[in-house]
Design a protein around this motif. Structure first.
Motif, PDB file in Angstrom:
ATOM      1  N   GLU A 153     -12.320  30.737  31.346  1.00  0.00           N
ATOM      2  CA  GLU A 153     -12.852  30.711  32.709  1.00  0.00           C
ATOM      3  C   GLU A 153     -11.713  30.795  33.724  1.00  0.00           C
ATOM      4  O   GLU A 153     -10.756  30.018  33.669  1.00  0.00           O
ATOM      5  CB  GLU A 153     -13.699  29.446  32.922  1.00  0.00           C
ATOM      6  CG  GLU A 153     -14.225  29.267  34.326  1.00  0.00           C
ATOM      7  CD  GLU A 153     -14.964  30.492  34.890  1.00  0.00           C
ATOM      8  OE1 GLU A 153     -15.910  30.966  34.259  1.00  0.00           O
ATOM      9  OE2 GLU A 153     -14.570  30.972  35.975  1.00  0.00           O
ATOM     10  N   GLU A 167     -21.162  31.074  39.504  1.00  0.00           N
ATOM     11  CA  GLU A 167     -21.527  31.153  40.925  1.00  0.00           C
ATOM     12  C   GLU A 167     -22.647  30.168  41.287  1.00  0.00           C
ATOM     13  O   GLU A 167     -22.616  29.539  42.349  1.00  0.00           O
ATOM     14  CB  GLU A 167     -22.006  32.589  41.228  1.00  0.00           C
ATOM     15  CG  GLU A 167     -22.081  32.954  42.699  1.00  0.00           C
ATOM     16  CD  GLU A 167     -20.713  33.340  43.261  1.00  0.00           C
ATOM     17  OE1 GLU A 167     -19.748  33.501  42.487  1.00  0.00           O
ATOM     18  OE2 GLU A 167     -20.606  33.470  44.484  1.00  0.00           O
ATOM     19  N   LYS A 182     -30.021  26.297  47.944  1.00  0.00           N
ATOM     20  CA  LYS A 182     -31.343  25.652  47.937  1.00  0.00           C
ATOM     21  C   LYS A 182     -31.304  24.265  48.567  1.00  0.00           C
ATOM     22  O   LYS A 182     -32.311  23.790  49.101  1.00  0.00           O
ATOM     23  CB  LYS A 182     -31.903  25.590  46.514  1.00  0.00           C
ATOM     24  CG  LYS A 182     -32.843  26.731  46.172  1.00  0.00           C
ATOM     25  CD  LYS A 182     -32.213  28.018  45.764  1.00  0.00           C
ATOM     26  CE  LYS A 182     -32.058  29.060  46.810  1.00  0.00           C
ATOM     27  NZ  LYS A 182     -31.413  30.296  46.316  1.00  0.00           N
ATOM     28  N   GLY A 202      -9.140  36.473  31.474  1.00  0.00           N
ATOM     29  CA  GLY A 202      -9.135  37.117  30.168  1.00  0.00           C
ATOM     30  C   GLY A 202      -9.472  38.601  30.242  1.00  0.00           C
ATOM     31  O   GLY A 202     -10.119  39.064  31.192  1.00  0.00           O
ATOM     32  N   ASN A 213     -19.397  37.329  29.880  1.00  0.00           N
ATOM     33  CA  ASN A 213     -20.292  36.823  30.944  1.00  0.00           C
ATOM     34  C   ASN A 213     -19.499  36.768  32.262  1.00  0.00           C
ATOM     35  O   ASN A 213     -19.314  35.707  32.846  1.00  0.00           O
ATOM     36  CB  ASN A 213     -20.829  35.432  30.549  1.00  0.00           C
ATOM     37  CG  ASN A 213     -21.745  34.806  31.592  1.00  0.00           C
ATOM     38  OD1 ASN A 213     -21.803  33.590  31.740  1.00  0.00           O
ATOM     39  ND2 ASN A 213     -22.469  35.610  32.331  1.00  0.00           N
ATOM     40  N   PRO A 214     -19.015  37.934  32.715  1.00  0.00           N
ATOM     41  CA  PRO A 214     -18.078  37.907  33.848  1.00  0.00           C
ATOM     42  C   PRO A 214     -18.730  37.772  35.216  1.00  0.00           C
ATOM     43  O   PRO A 214     -18.058  37.417  36.181  1.00  0.00           O
ATOM     44  CB  PRO A 214     -17.375  39.259  33.734  1.00  0.00           C
ATOM     45  CG  PRO A 214     -18.393  40.157  33.100  1.00  0.00           C
ATOM     46  CD  PRO A 214     -19.196  39.291  32.184  1.00  0.00           C
ATOM     47  N   ASP A 249     -25.542  38.690  34.997  1.00  0.00           N
ATOM     48  CA  ASP A 249     -25.733  39.712  36.035  1.00  0.00           C
ATOM     49  C   ASP A 249     -25.244  41.078  35.553  1.00  0.00           C
ATOM     50  O   ASP A 249     -25.851  42.116  35.848  1.00  0.00           O
ATOM     51  CB  ASP A 249     -24.954  39.347  37.298  1.00  0.00           C
ATOM     52  CG  ASP A 249     -25.491  38.100  38.003  1.00  0.00           C
ATOM     53  OD1 ASP A 249     -26.442  37.488  37.494  1.00  0.00           O
ATOM     54  OD2 ASP A 249     -24.936  37.736  39.059  1.00  0.00           O
ATOM     55  N   THR A 287     -29.970  33.444  37.625  1.00  0.00           N
ATOM     56  CA  THR A 287     -29.505  32.426  36.689  1.00  0.00           C
ATOM     57  C   THR A 287     -30.384  32.353  35.444  1.00  0.00           C
ATOM     58  O   THR A 287     -29.890  32.237  34.323  1.00  0.00           O
ATOM     59  CB  THR A 287     -29.453  31.062  37.409  1.00  0.00           C
ATOM     60  OG1 THR A 287     -28.390  31.141  38.357  1.00  0.00           O
ATOM     61  CG2 THR A 287     -29.194  29.923  36.462  1.00  0.00           C
ATOM     62  N   SER A 297     -29.426  35.003  33.047  1.00  0.00           N
ATOM     63  CA  SER A 297     -28.167  34.709  32.374  1.00  0.00           C
ATOM     64  C   SER A 297     -28.411  33.708  31.234  1.00  0.00           C
ATOM     65  O   SER A 297     -27.917  33.874  30.117  1.00  0.00           O
ATOM     66  CB  SER A 297     -27.170  34.148  33.397  1.00  0.00           C
ATOM     67  OG  SER A 297     -25.942  33.883  32.801  1.00  0.00           O
TER      68      SER A 297
END
Ligand SMILES: Cc1cc2nc3c(=O)[nH]c(=O)nc-3n(C[C@H](O)[C@H](O)[C@H](O)COP(=O)(O)OP(=O)(O)OC[C@H]3O[C@@H](n4cnc5c(N)ncnc54)[C@H](O)[C@@H]3O)c2cc1C
Length: 477
Positions: free
Chosen positions: A39, A46, A56, A120, A149-150, A323, A331, A334
């Motif tokens: 990470e 996000e 929210k 990475g 999962n960028p 995404d 979300t 994902s």
């Protein structure tokens, strides 16, 4: 200066710990696999720090203020004195721990995962090299899988004068200590409309600048029309079909030069807009461009989502989720992807039953404006473009018994899209108070392909908002 390193062998590398990456990495580690999570910023991505959760919290607070303003005509009088500092405090202290991911990192390492902080890149088909935040470099070779999962970053248009000014994207907006006196919101999508309305409710004078003709252009046109009406009533000015051609910032004020979008002639002349703050909410850019797909032999044009198999593999053991997978930047998608990939990896590793592949015919999403706009599946236009035999049903929520009882703030509608040849709903929109909650039954109908004839035999509790659904079904034509 990065130093050369030996390759370290592990079972799985998760590159980017967004919501799906975090949950997959955690579950795989808990299952006993040697998992490295890489990470560059904050574990969780996000959503918890800059997206869903803080926005929210702002919206919940703004809606409470709006409800207070609805008391006259329903229940006497009440005085509201909105104070954004409470919202800011809640976001900082309760939601994001002052943008610190120590708790999320501990959750992962507590399951046996190894967290590597740095940026990475693929350095081979199942190999990831990380430039560490502390200056070193580590390379990991994954026996079973690499999960990418960028996610995305806020898109910032290349407009003269913008760079170097203290403009906001969503990341700065959710860190605001106060609501600005005036705000230009550049963009008309979900992030733009949600934040525009939330700040308005704390006294900010908001002007929106749209490149196109309507708000929420990916939704049914009725949704954009409804929001435009509500926004007009709330005092939010919406300027459509405008390009921003220059930005400047002087003496604490932003100035934007606007011209008709696409240089169209016959439109409004160039205008200038000023405000204390500018929120750029013009879309997202793919972080996937930076992960070195070509090192794994993947050819990608950098535009459309890369081609994936039904278990979200770009190549054997190389997965893409969230995404960047292009099935909806939400979300829940994902996390859904994380679950598919986890199931597939465990099935291959120890023979656990596979959890099934991706099926995107019933992707739900909610824009949390007031009224909420929930959508699932295809819009009418998408269904027509797909060549379906389309029937559409519509009903106005304010005309329903519950809408009438609700009175102020009752605006909304249900729109359903049917494929006449199969007799099932292929899409639906639910706009109104709790429109995102009413969406659940429509999402089920689309997901499970429940025949409209069956939906018509169901009993709908009185007087609920979802009782408008059978009215929309009756209208199918
Ligand atoms: C203001 C706002 C409100 C939103 N509200 C909602 C909502 O209400 N509901 C909803 O469903 N969705 C909402 N979203 C969308 C949601 O935030 C995303 O869909 C969600 O975060 C999933 O994204 P993701 O899994 O693709 O990865 P992300 O959350 O983008 O995370 C990706 C992670 O990968 C890391 N990374 C990227 N490249 C590298 C690299 N090379 N090396 C190491 N790490 C890397 C990044 O630092 C990041 O932490 C909202 C978004 C915004 C901006």
């Amino acid at each position: 200066m990065a130093t050369a390193s030996e390759v370290e062998n592990v079972d799985v590398v998760v590159l980017g710990m967004g919501p799906g990456g975090e949950s997959a990495a955690g579950e795989l580690a808990a299952a006993g696999l040697a998992v490295v999570g890489v990470e560059a910023r904050l574990v969780g991505g996000e959503c918890p720090y800059y997206g869903c959760i803080p926005s929210k919290i702002m919206i919940r607070a703004g809606n409470a203020v709006a409800e207070a303003h609805r008391v006259p005509g329903l229940a006497g009088t009440v005085q509201a004195h909105p104070d954004f500092s409470q919202v800011a405090r809640r976001i900082r202290d309760e939601a994001t721990d002052n943008w610190n991911d120590a708790a999320a990192a501990k959750r992962f390492t507590g399951k046996g995962g190894v967290l590597v902080r740095g940026t990475g890149r693929l350095s081979g088909p199942r190999e990831v090299t990380v430039d560490l935040h502390d200056g070193g470099r580590r390379t990991f070779r994954a026996r079973l899988a690499v999960v990418l999962n960028p996610g995305t970053n806020p898109a910032v248009p290349d407009v003269p004068g913008l760079a170097g000014t203290p403009f906001w994207t969503n990341r700065e907006a959710v860190q605001a200590a106060d609501a600005p006196a005036s705000l230009i919101v550049w963009g008309g999508g979900a992030v733009a409309v949600e934040l525009a309305q939330a700040f308005t409710r704390f006294g900010t004078k908001v002007t929106m600048v749209l490149r196109g003709p309507r708000l929420l252009s990916r939704e049914e046109p009725e949704a954009g029309q409804l929001l435009a009406k509500v926004f007009r009533e709330e005092g939010i000015k919406v300027l459509r079909n405008r390009d921003v051609t220059a930005v400047s910032h002087k003496d604490g004020k932003f100035s934007l030069e606007l011209s008709p979008a696409g240089g169209r002639s016959g439109g409004s002349r160039s205008t200038r807009l000023t405000a204390g703050q500018l929120l750029v909410a013009t879309g997202r850019t793919q972080a996937l461009a930076g992960v070195g797909l070509s090192e794994a032999g993947i050819v990608w044009d950098g535009k459309a989502a890369p081609e994936l198999d039904d278990h979200l593999q770009l190549a054997d053991g190389l997965y893409l989720i969230g995404d960047a997978a292009g099935a909806g930047a939400f979300t829940h998608m994902s996390m859904h992807h994380g679950n598919i990939v986890t199931g597939h990896i465990l099935a291959r590793h120890n023979g656990q039953p596979d959890r099934g592949g991706a099926d995107n015919h019933a992707v739900p999403h909610v824009t949390f404006t007031d009224p909420e706009i929930g959508g699932v599946g295809l819009t009418e236009q998408q269904a027509r473009e797909a060549g379906l035999e389309v029937r559409v049903g519509f009903t106005d929520l304010a005309d329903s018994t519950r809408g009438w009882i609700h009175k102020s703030g009752n605006q909304g509608f249900i729109k359903v899209v049917q494929d006449a040849s199969s007799g099932v709903l292929v899409g639906a929109t639910s706009a109104g108070p709790m429109g995102g909650e009413v969406l659940s039954m429509l999402a089920l109908a689309v997901h499970a392909r429940i025949p409209v004839a069956t939906l018509k035999t169901m009993v709908y509790a009185y007087p609920t908002f979802h009782r408008a659904v059978p009215e929309a079904l009756k209208d199918l034509a």
